[in-house]
Design an enzyme around this catalytic site. Sequence first.
Site, PDB file in Angstrom:
ATOM      1  N   ASN A  89     -18.155  46.217   7.485  1.00 33.55           N
ATOM      2  CA  ASN A  89     -17.044  46.282   6.524  1.00 33.55           C
ATOM      3  C   ASN A  89     -17.497  46.662   5.114  1.00 33.55           C
ATOM      4  OD1 ASN A  89     -14.272  45.231   5.390  1.00 33.55           O
ATOM      5  ND2 ASN A  89     -15.843  44.100   4.276  1.00 33.55           N
ATOM      6  N   TYR A 154     -16.278  59.560  -0.537  1.00 33.94           N
ATOM      7  CA  TYR A 154     -15.722  58.466   0.292  1.00 33.94           C
ATOM      8  C   TYR A 154     -15.160  59.022   1.606  1.00 33.94           C
ATOM      9  CZ  TYR A 154     -12.867  54.301   1.322  1.00 33.94           C
ATOM     10  OH  TYR A 154     -12.293  53.194   1.912  1.00 33.94           O
ATOM     11  N   ILE A 187      -4.568  48.885   1.462  1.00 33.02           N
ATOM     12  CA  ILE A 187      -4.582  47.435   1.663  1.00 33.02           C
ATOM     13  C   ILE A 187      -4.802  46.792   0.300  1.00 33.02           C
ATOM     14  CG2 ILE A 187      -5.725  45.543   2.916  1.00 33.02           C
ATOM     15  CD1 ILE A 187      -4.530  47.713   4.802  1.00 33.02           C
TER      16      ILE A 187
HETATM   17  N1  LIG Z   1      -8.684  48.245   0.448  1.00 37.60           N
HETATM   18  C1  LIG Z   1      -8.259  49.336   1.050  1.00 37.60           C
HETATM   19  O1  LIG Z   1      -7.137  49.826   0.805  1.00 37.60           O
HETATM   20  C2  LIG Z   1      -9.112  50.020   2.084  1.00 37.60           C
HETATM   21  C3  LIG Z   1      -8.590  51.139   2.740  1.00 37.60           C
HETATM   22  C4  LIG Z   1      -9.349  51.779   3.700  1.00 37.60           C
HETATM   23  C5  LIG Z   1     -10.606  51.312   4.005  1.00 37.60           C
HETATM   24  N2  LIG Z   1     -11.107  50.235   3.352  1.00 37.60           N
HETATM   25  C6  LIG Z   1     -12.460  49.802   3.709  1.00 37.60           C
HETATM   26  O2  LIG Z   1     -12.466  48.427   4.040  1.00 37.60           O
HETATM   27  C7  LIG Z   1     -13.718  47.843   3.631  1.00 37.60           C
HETATM   28  C8  LIG Z   1     -13.453  46.631   2.736  1.00 37.60           C
HETATM   29  O3  LIG Z   1     -12.674  47.052   1.632  1.00 37.60           O
HETATM   30  P1  LIG Z   1     -12.183  46.028   0.499  1.00 37.60           P
HETATM   31  O4  LIG Z   1     -10.972  46.649  -0.087  1.00 37.60           O
HETATM   32  O5  LIG Z   1     -12.141  44.643   1.014  1.00 37.60           O
HETATM   33  O6  LIG Z   1     -13.397  46.205  -0.558  1.00 37.60           O
HETATM   34  P2  LIG Z   1     -13.946  45.201  -1.672  1.00 37.60           P
HETATM   35  O7  LIG Z   1     -14.579  46.062  -2.707  1.00 37.60           O
HETATM   36  O8  LIG Z   1     -12.908  44.230  -2.097  1.00 37.60           O
HETATM   37  O9  LIG Z   1     -15.094  44.405  -0.879  1.00 37.60           O
HETATM   38  C9  LIG Z   1     -16.250  45.054  -0.428  1.00 37.60           C
HETATM   39  C10 LIG Z   1     -17.337  44.022  -0.231  1.00 37.60           C
HETATM   40  O10 LIG Z   1     -18.522  44.720   0.214  1.00 37.60           O
HETATM   41  C11 LIG Z   1     -19.642  44.212  -0.526  1.00 37.60           C
HETATM   42  N3  LIG Z   1     -20.668  45.252  -0.611  1.00 37.60           N
HETATM   43  C12 LIG Z   1     -20.596  46.420  -1.308  1.00 37.60           C
HETATM   44  N4  LIG Z   1     -21.740  47.103  -1.161  1.00 37.60           N
HETATM   45  C13 LIG Z   1     -22.549  46.363  -0.353  1.00 37.60           C
HETATM   46  C14 LIG Z   1     -23.861  46.536   0.151  1.00 37.60           C
HETATM   47  N5  LIG Z   1     -24.585  47.629  -0.169  1.00 37.60           N
HETATM   48  N6  LIG Z   1     -24.381  45.596   0.965  1.00 37.60           N
HETATM   49  C15 LIG Z   1     -23.654  44.477   1.274  1.00 37.60           C
HETATM   50  N7  LIG Z   1     -22.409  44.247   0.808  1.00 37.60           N
HETATM   51  C16 LIG Z   1     -21.869  45.177   0.005  1.00 37.60           C
HETATM   52  C17 LIG Z   1     -19.073  43.879  -1.902  1.00 37.60           C
HETATM   53  O11 LIG Z   1     -19.912  42.979  -2.596  1.00 37.60           O
HETATM   54  C18 LIG Z   1     -17.716  43.281  -1.528  1.00 37.60           C
HETATM   55  O12 LIG Z   1     -17.824  41.897  -1.267  1.00 37.60           O
HETATM   56  C19 LIG Z   1     -14.502  48.961   2.947  1.00 37.60           C
HETATM   57  O13 LIG Z   1     -15.377  49.562   3.875  1.00 37.60           O
HETATM   58  C20 LIG Z   1     -13.426  49.930   2.540  1.00 37.60           C
HETATM   59  O14 LIG Z   1     -13.907  51.267   2.405  1.00 37.60           O
HETATM   60  C21 LIG Z   1     -10.379  49.571   2.399  1.00 37.60           C
END
Ligand SMILES: NC(=O)c1ccc[n+]([C@@H]2O[C@H](COP(=O)([O-])OP(=O)(O)OC[C@H]3O[C@@H](n4cnc5c(N)ncnc54)[C@H](O)[C@@H]3O)[C@@H](O)[C@H]2O)c1
Length: 247
Positions: A89, A154, A187
Amino acid sequence: MDFKGKTVIVTGSSRGIGKAIAEAFAAKGATICILDLMEEGVNSILSEFTEKGYNCLGFVGNVTDSEKISEIFKEIYQKTGSIDVLVNNAGITKDKLILKMKEADWDAVLDVNLKGTFICIQKASRYMMKQPGSSIINLASVIGLIGNTGQANYAASKAGIIGLTKSVAKEFAAREMRCNAIAPGFIRTEMTENLPPEVVSSYAEAIPLKRMGTPQDIADLCLFLASDMSSYITGQVINVDGGLVMQ
Ligand SMILES: NC(=O)c1ccc[n+]([C@@H]2O[C@H](COP(=O)([O-])OP(=O)(O)OC[C@H]3O[C@@H](n4cnc5c(N)ncnc54)[C@H](O)[C@@H]3O)[C@@H](O)[C@H]2O)c1
């Protein structure tokens, strides 16, 4: 669904979607392994989950650090005796129009999102292969399917995750290990909370279900993809986007 006796690793789980996924598995009895860059975040989730009576372990690590990830997964296996589910994730964005995007922005996003996913899969699969029925779930994005202005890095990383998912599904199918990807739409998390309100409302308008998704929407699909209810599903990309992208 019951995950008692199962060990589940969720990367990037100290907030947002990762935290919701971790809590969903913990509430179903799994031993949940929190892995995140942010030490403070890991510690606060550990104390919150422990207070709620969940079985949990916490690790501070960067998914791009293959030696550290190797050590962490070894420790998890030694402590719990299995790795049953891996949810990749952890992800970042560094948005810029292509003409303004620095190579460092490109490299950072590809490194964390795509290479980090590869590293975690490679390091976990040596243990997961021993567990028929084990499941890997990768967080892609609808942006990896349709692209987006200002998100070339991305989009490329998430499209790469889709190819990686299908290859892993083919390589490990004979070991009864499955691998699927989830493509969330928009999200509500820290990642999207800085979007201007007019952008959020224009997105919501374009979504057939007329709302942004919640981390719980993603967590619910993770439970299904990790359970025996999906035992005949592998190599798939499932959109969770309120109908935004229909293929
Ligand atoms: N929020 C959205 O709308 C959305 C949409 C599509 C996909 N996503 C994907 O879902 C996943 C989670 O998204 P989110 O919105 O919860 O993001 P977020 O930024 O709220 O959380 C991401 C987490 O990943 C951790 N992280 C970042 N780089 C890291 C690394 N190198 N090693 C370990 N941990 C690391 C961060 O510390 C954070 O806790 C991501 O892969 C994102 O691309 C999110």
